[in-house]
Design an enzyme around this catalytic site. Structure first.
Site, PDB file in Angstrom:
ATOM      1  N   CYS A   1      37.014 -18.294  53.481  1.00 27.77           N
ATOM      2  CA  CYS A   1      36.429 -19.123  54.559  1.00 27.77           C
ATOM      3  C   CYS A   1      35.589 -18.309  55.542  1.00 27.77           C
ATOM      4  CB  CYS A   1      37.530 -19.886  55.292  1.00 27.77           C
ATOM      5  SG  CYS A   1      38.727 -18.823  56.161  1.00 27.77           S
TER       6      CYS A   1
ATOM      7  N   HIS B   1      47.750 -19.952  66.232  1.00 27.58           N
ATOM      8  CA  HIS B   1      47.313 -18.873  65.346  1.00 27.58           C
ATOM      9  C   HIS B   1      46.215 -19.389  64.402  1.00 27.58           C
ATOM     10  CE1 HIS B   1      47.408 -15.297  62.892  1.00 27.58           C
ATOM     11  NE2 HIS B   1      47.595 -16.048  61.798  1.00 27.58           N
TER      12      HIS B   1
ATOM     13  N   HIS C   1      33.219 -25.841  53.953  1.00 29.03           N
ATOM     14  CA  HIS C   1      34.049 -24.639  54.056  1.00 29.03           C
ATOM     15  C   HIS C   1      34.504 -24.174  52.677  1.00 29.03           C
ATOM     16  CE1 HIS C   1      38.030 -27.075  54.096  1.00 29.03           C
ATOM     17  NE2 HIS C   1      37.056 -27.890  53.755  1.00 29.03           N
TER      18      HIS C   1
END
Length: 221
Positions: free
Chosen positions: A132, A180, A195
């Site tokens: 990604c 996170h 993506h």
């Protein structure tokens, strides 16, 4: 004889008077002429003085008119200058927005050509496989000339943080677990993203909120 003498005397007296009249007139006439000339000169001098007296006034009026017509006063000039500057700044902002919109459009078009490409952890080239953050780095660099960090965590520190209702094509959306960050995608408009997703799906298009975004960033100012 006496009568003749008286007649002769009267004749002589008449002649004498006539002789004296001519000189008197001859002397009187020049005096009258000189007086007329003096009077005419005085009239002309008066006219000249009147003209000379009015000239400075007319010149001063002309100078004042010239100053009045020379341009707007300082306050008007300052307002005109401020208006021109504001218009120039507004035009510059419009130009910058147009350039950014064009850059966004180009980078999205560039990214979409790789849809269907392979996913590869740690990969940096969508032709051979990317993850990604490698996909975002490659597309932003080659499609928009914008340098990016390598990992999604450090990419999230770049650019300008924006809200979901401010998103435009070309902005980056970061996903994670809690706070996170572990994934990044590019917004392409119409509520969708492109993506590098998984080994199974490769580079694909998804809904922008298929996961809860952690952060959204604009790299276009």
């Amino acid at each position: 004889m006496r009568k003749a003498g008286l007649y002769l005397t009267a004749l002589m007296m008449t002649a004498g008077v006539m002789m004296w009249k001519t000189p008197i007139l001859s002397y009187a006439e020049p005096i009258a002429v000189e007086a007329n000339e003096v009077e005419e000169e005085e009239i002309e001098d008066t006219k000249d003085n009147e003209g000379a007296g009015s000239s400075p006034v007319m010149e001063a009026a002309s100078e004042e008119d010239g100053l009045a017509d020379s341009g707007p006063d300082l306050e008007v000039q300052e307002r005109a200058k401020a208006k021109a500057q504001a218009e120039a700044e507004a035009q510059a902002a419009r130009d910058a927005a147009a350039q950014a919109a064009e850059a966004r459009k180009n980078v999205v078009s560039y990214a979409l050509q790789f849809v269907g490409g392979p996913y590869r952890a740690g990969g940096n080239d969508p032709h051979t496989g990317v993850d990604c953050s490698g996909f975002v780095k490659y597309v932003m660099q080659n499609g928009a000339g914008i340098g990016m960090n390598r990992s999604s965590v450090t990419q999230a520190t770049q650019g300008r943080a924006i809200s979901a209702n401010q998103m435009q094509p070309g902005d980056l959306i970061f996903y994670g677990s809690g706070s996170h960050i572990n994934h990044v995608a590019m917004y392409i408009g119409n509520g969708q993203i492109v993506h590098a997703s998984t080994y199974r799906t490769g580079i694909k298009i998804s809904d922008w909120n298929y996961r809860a975004p952690v952060k959204i960033v604009s790299m276009f100012g």
